[in-house]
Scaffold this motif. Structure first.
Motif, PDB file in Angstrom:
ATOM      1  N   HIS A 196       0.789  -1.229   0.000  1.00  0.00           N
ATOM      2  CA  HIS A 196       0.000   0.000   0.000  1.00  0.00           C
ATOM      3  C   HIS A 196       0.825   1.284   0.000  1.00  0.00           C
ATOM      4  O   HIS A 196       0.425   2.263  -0.618  1.00  0.00           O
ATOM      5  CB  HIS A 196      -0.965   0.004   1.197  1.00  0.00           C
ATOM      6  CG  HIS A 196      -2.078  -0.981   1.045  1.00  0.00           C
ATOM      7  ND1 HIS A 196      -3.077  -0.847   0.117  1.00  0.00           N
ATOM      8  CD2 HIS A 196      -2.336  -2.149   1.685  1.00  0.00           C
ATOM      9  CE1 HIS A 196      -3.915  -1.864   0.188  1.00  0.00           C
ATOM     10  NE2 HIS A 196      -3.492  -2.677   1.134  1.00  0.00           N
ATOM     11  N   ILE A 197       1.936   1.280   0.762  1.00  0.00           N
ATOM     12  CA  ILE A 197       2.675   2.563   0.864  1.00  0.00           C
ATOM     13  C   ILE A 197       4.150   2.375   0.542  1.00  0.00           C
ATOM     14  O   ILE A 197       5.018   3.035   1.122  1.00  0.00           O
ATOM     15  CB  ILE A 197       2.512   3.218   2.266  1.00  0.00           C
ATOM     16  CG1 ILE A 197       3.058   2.296   3.366  1.00  0.00           C
ATOM     17  CG2 ILE A 197       1.065   3.592   2.540  1.00  0.00           C
ATOM     18  CD1 ILE A 197       3.319   3.026   4.671  1.00  0.00           C
ATOM     19  N   ARG A 198       4.461   1.452  -0.424  1.00  0.00           N
ATOM     20  CA  ARG A 198       5.866   1.159  -0.716  1.00  0.00           C
ATOM     21  C   ARG A 198       6.664   2.417  -1.041  1.00  0.00           C
ATOM     22  O   ARG A 198       7.814   2.568  -0.624  1.00  0.00           O
ATOM     23  CB  ARG A 198       5.967   0.166  -1.881  1.00  0.00           C
ATOM     24  CG  ARG A 198       7.395  -0.272  -2.141  1.00  0.00           C
ATOM     25  CD  ARG A 198       7.472  -1.368  -3.196  1.00  0.00           C
ATOM     26  NE  ARG A 198       7.139  -0.890  -4.527  1.00  0.00           N
ATOM     27  CZ  ARG A 198       7.344  -1.606  -5.640  1.00  0.00           C
ATOM     28  NH1 ARG A 198       7.861  -2.822  -5.575  1.00  0.00           N
ATOM     29  NH2 ARG A 198       7.033  -1.129  -6.825  1.00  0.00           N
ATOM     30  N   ASP A 199       6.062   3.334  -1.814  1.00  0.00           N
ATOM     31  CA  ASP A 199       6.846   4.468  -2.296  1.00  0.00           C
ATOM     32  C   ASP A 199       6.996   5.580  -1.270  1.00  0.00           C
ATOM     33  O   ASP A 199       7.838   6.463  -1.425  1.00  0.00           O
ATOM     34  CB  ASP A 199       6.216   5.014  -3.596  1.00  0.00           C
ATOM     35  CG  ASP A 199       6.205   3.918  -4.667  1.00  0.00           C
ATOM     36  OD1 ASP A 199       7.121   3.067  -4.650  1.00  0.00           O
ATOM     37  OD2 ASP A 199       5.268   3.899  -5.497  1.00  0.00           O
ATOM     38  N   THR A 200       6.170   5.566  -0.222  1.00  0.00           N
ATOM     39  CA  THR A 200       6.295   6.617   0.795  1.00  0.00           C
ATOM     40  C   THR A 200       6.788   6.086   2.144  1.00  0.00           C
ATOM     41  O   THR A 200       7.077   6.872   3.047  1.00  0.00           O
ATOM     42  CB  THR A 200       4.928   7.309   1.035  1.00  0.00           C
ATOM     43  OG1 THR A 200       3.973   6.292   1.383  1.00  0.00           O
ATOM     44  CG2 THR A 200       4.453   8.033  -0.211  1.00  0.00           C
ATOM     45  N   TYR A 201       6.906   4.754   2.274  1.00  0.00           N
ATOM     46  CA  TYR A 201       7.286   4.116   3.547  1.00  0.00           C
ATOM     47  C   TYR A 201       8.574   4.731   4.105  1.00  0.00           C
ATOM     48  O   TYR A 201       8.692   4.977   5.313  1.00  0.00           O
ATOM     49  CB  TYR A 201       7.446   2.610   3.301  1.00  0.00           C
ATOM     50  CG  TYR A 201       7.529   1.711   4.523  1.00  0.00           C
ATOM     51  CD1 TYR A 201       7.204   2.137   5.807  1.00  0.00           C
ATOM     52  CD2 TYR A 201       7.923   0.375   4.372  1.00  0.00           C
ATOM     53  CE1 TYR A 201       7.279   1.269   6.891  1.00  0.00           C
ATOM     54  CE2 TYR A 201       7.995  -0.501   5.451  1.00  0.00           C
ATOM     55  CZ  TYR A 201       7.686  -0.043   6.710  1.00  0.00           C
ATOM     56  OH  TYR A 201       7.769  -0.898   7.782  1.00  0.00           O
ATOM     57  N   SER A 202       9.538   5.017   3.219  1.00  0.00           N
ATOM     58  CA  SER A 202      10.843   5.500   3.687  1.00  0.00           C
ATOM     59  C   SER A 202      10.792   6.950   4.156  1.00  0.00           C
ATOM     60  O   SER A 202      11.793   7.476   4.643  1.00  0.00           O
ATOM     61  CB  SER A 202      11.896   5.345   2.584  1.00  0.00           C
ATOM     62  OG  SER A 202      11.619   6.222   1.527  1.00  0.00           O
ATOM     63  N   LYS A 203       9.656   7.599   4.002  1.00  0.00           N
ATOM     64  CA  LYS A 203       9.532   9.000   4.466  1.00  0.00           C
ATOM     65  C   LYS A 203       8.891   9.068   5.847  1.00  0.00           C
ATOM     66  O   LYS A 203       8.438  10.124   6.282  1.00  0.00           O
ATOM     67  CB  LYS A 203       8.731   9.818   3.450  1.00  0.00           C
ATOM     68  CG  LYS A 203       9.464   9.936   2.113  1.00  0.00           C
ATOM     69  CD  LYS A 203       8.671  10.680   1.064  1.00  0.00           C
ATOM     70  CE  LYS A 203       9.496  10.817  -0.221  1.00  0.00           C
ATOM     71  NZ  LYS A 203       9.833   9.495  -0.845  1.00  0.00           N
ATOM     72  N   PHE A 204       8.845   7.941   6.555  1.00  0.00           N
ATOM     73  CA  PHE A 204       8.302   7.860   7.917  1.00  0.00           C
ATOM     74  C   PHE A 204       6.890   8.433   8.019  1.00  0.00           C
ATOM     75  O   PHE A 204       6.622   9.297   8.852  1.00  0.00           O
ATOM     76  CB  PHE A 204       9.225   8.566   8.917  1.00  0.00           C
ATOM     77  CG  PHE A 204      10.538   7.860   9.131  1.00  0.00           C
ATOM     78  CD1 PHE A 204      10.671   6.893  10.124  1.00  0.00           C
ATOM     79  CD2 PHE A 204      11.633   8.158   8.328  1.00  0.00           C
ATOM     80  CE1 PHE A 204      11.884   6.232  10.303  1.00  0.00           C
ATOM     81  CE2 PHE A 204      12.844   7.497   8.509  1.00  0.00           C
ATOM     82  CZ  PHE A 204      12.970   6.534   9.500  1.00  0.00           C
ATOM     83  N   PRO A 205       5.949   7.965   7.150  1.00  0.00           N
ATOM     84  CA  PRO A 205       4.563   8.435   7.274  1.00  0.00           C
ATOM     85  C   PRO A 205       3.941   7.871   8.552  1.00  0.00           C
ATOM     86  O   PRO A 205       4.411   6.862   9.079  1.00  0.00           O
ATOM     87  CB  PRO A 205       3.876   7.847   6.036  1.00  0.00           C
ATOM     88  CG  PRO A 205       4.667   6.605   5.755  1.00  0.00           C
ATOM     89  CD  PRO A 205       6.092   6.915   6.142  1.00  0.00           C
ATOM     90  N   ALA A 206       2.876   8.528   9.013  1.00  0.00           N
ATOM     91  CA  ALA A 206       2.237   8.106  10.271  1.00  0.00           C
ATOM     92  C   ALA A 206       1.806   6.643  10.202  1.00  0.00           C
ATOM     93  O   ALA A 206       1.974   5.887  11.168  1.00  0.00           O
ATOM     94  CB  ALA A 206       1.036   9.005  10.565  1.00  0.00           C
ATOM     95  N   GLU A 207       1.258   6.207   9.051  1.00  0.00           N
ATOM     96  CA  GLU A 207       0.815   4.826   8.933  1.00  0.00           C
ATOM     97  C   GLU A 207       1.976   3.840   9.111  1.00  0.00           C
ATOM     98  O   GLU A 207       1.837   2.823   9.794  1.00  0.00           O
ATOM     99  CB  GLU A 207       0.146   4.578   7.566  1.00  0.00           C
ATOM    100  CG  GLU A 207      -0.297   3.129   7.444  1.00  0.00           C
ATOM    101  CD  GLU A 207      -0.992   2.809   6.106  1.00  0.00           C
ATOM    102  OE1 GLU A 207      -1.208   3.736   5.304  1.00  0.00           O
ATOM    103  OE2 GLU A 207      -1.301   1.625   5.898  1.00  0.00           O
ATOM    104  N   GLY A 208       3.124   4.177   8.517  1.00  0.00           N
ATOM    105  CA  GLY A 208       4.293   3.301   8.639  1.00  0.00           C
ATOM    106  C   GLY A 208       4.777   3.205  10.074  1.00  0.00           C
ATOM    107  O   GLY A 208       5.083   2.114  10.576  1.00  0.00           O
ATOM    108  N   VAL A 209       4.839   4.351  10.747  1.00  0.00           N
ATOM    109  CA  VAL A 209       5.298   4.368  12.139  1.00  0.00           C
ATOM    110  C   VAL A 209       4.322   3.595  13.032  1.00  0.00           C
ATOM    111  O   VAL A 209       4.731   2.815  13.902  1.00  0.00           O
ATOM    112  CB  VAL A 209       5.481   5.821  12.638  1.00  0.00           C
ATOM    113  CG1 VAL A 209       5.792   5.851  14.131  1.00  0.00           C
ATOM    114  CG2 VAL A 209       6.594   6.513  11.847  1.00  0.00           C
TER     115      VAL A 209
END
Lengths: 262, 262
Positions: A196-209
């Motif tokens: 779902h968030i492969r391309d933004t995961y490395s930008k520490f989005p709230a969902e990833g954290v």
């Protein structure tokens, strides 16, 4: 003087002394961690993945919630039954242990059905990923372990010698299955994030954290439950009548296999 | 009559009886599984990911090979040292245990440096994924555990009472860190697959099946090592002089903390 876990009622003056205070604190902390993991799962699915429903695309979201509830929280608490109620008759702890595992199996079956139906509806192949392979292995071994446990420890008929020989394997298997369930959950979290968030995961989005934090909560719950159930001096102190039985059993098995325990 | 593991030479007639044959077979199987996992890692990186190099994009491939070698194979074998050489003096097994863990730490540092440098070179953020969070937690706890082990068990100075109190935590921590290392490896496999073959993974390509199989090999190695080191009747039988010391120790600790072991 010391109380162990909620609900550990002292029945009569003949009860053996209650366990150490640290055990109570550890059990309480494990429940806080387990409930926090469930809350984090709900927050993730509700806040970022559209919530839960059996119909349509949201059916896939039923899977993570069922699996965290069943294979981590309920399975972990089933292991704790023997420690929380360590001064109760063993029969009660055993019944709770078997019932919690049975409930875990039912909820897990709903969770697995959800992902199989979602894959079928979406035209996606089944069971191709490492998460799926690990999950299916856990489910098969868990069911086997539960049936063997029922057959040997709950239903009468199995001899003391057979029970005694299977018990260590059952205990190891239980802790190993909890560990593998936590690992499989971590794989599921990583899969869901990378789909779902492969391309933004490395930008520490709230969902990833949030999802990473859920992973750490699951690890912490698993480690703490594993510690509680394997710590030597927190084992159930045998009740007088159990002690007599286990002495009989010891004599019996030593007579059966002289010169070693293979 | 029974021999335990390769290299377990019988030094003199005073040696205690060797352990059961099943232990030898289990240790041998664990080595087959561990070497198969290393071979599968090499085959995956060599056959599908372009091979290994420190320069350029292939630097990232150094990471999985180093971590499987260090945190799974070497760490697992370090735990086995006390079982393979269970009839040797404890000092030898302890030295091997500490050295294998030290080697694991060195190789792991190279592996972690590879991924940090690859991320820096590619402009990718560091340590954002659940894999990274788990991996860093393992590395910190592993280093702490290794230093505490050196300080308390290898260097003289720590009293028997302190050693005895730390030992169960050290043993639990060792098995837990191996389990968490295997889980972190599974996360790494899943990440690598979903970054490279996300759109074809569900069609059971050879690379996906190979990497999934690697995952199962790592799980099998971890489970078998965990079983070997926790099985009660495979513990080191204390040598006569150790038995005398542990009796002293028991008296000492019981005198220190009357009425319980907290």
């Amino acid at each position: 003087r010391l109380s162990v876990g909620a609900g550990s009622a002292m029945e009569g003056a003949a009860s053996p002394p209650a366990g150490p205070r640290v055990l109570s604190a550890a059990v309480a902390l494990s429940q806080v961690l387990g409930l926090a993991a469930l809350a984090a799962t709900g927050a993730w699915l509700g806040g970022y993945r559209g919530g839960l429903a059996w119909a349509g695309a949201l059916r896939l979201n039923v899977h993570p919630l069922c699996m965290v509830l069943a294979m981590v929280f309920l399975q972990g608490d089933a292991l704790l039954a023997f420690r929380v109620f360590r001064t109760e008759p063993k029969r009660s702890a055993k019944a709770l242990h078997a019932l919690l595992h049975g409930a875990a199996l039912l909820v897990a079956i709903v969770g697995v059905a959800a992902v199989f139906e979602a894959h079928s509806a979406g035209g996606v192949a089944h069971a191709y990923s490492l998460h799926a392979w690990c999950g299916l292995a856990v489910l098969v071994l868990f069911t086997l372990q539960w049936l063997l446990g029922l057959g040997l420890f709950v239903f009468p008929g199995a001899g003391w010698a057979l029970r005694g020989r299977y018990r260590p394997l059952h205990v190891f298997g239980g802790v190993a299955l909890l560990a593998l369930s936590v690992a499989t959950s971590l794989l599921g979290i990583t899969e869901m994030l990378l789909f779902h968030i492969r391309d933004t995961y490395s930008k520490f989005p709230a969902e990833g954290v949030l999802a990473n934090t859920l992973g750490l909560l699951l690890v912490a719950f698993g480690l703490l439950v594993g510690y509680i159930v394997t710590r030597e001096d927190w084992r159930r102190p045998p009740l007088p009548e159990e002690l007599a039985l286990s002495m009989d059993f010891k004599t019996l098995t030593e007579a059966e296999s002289p010169g070693g325990s293979q």
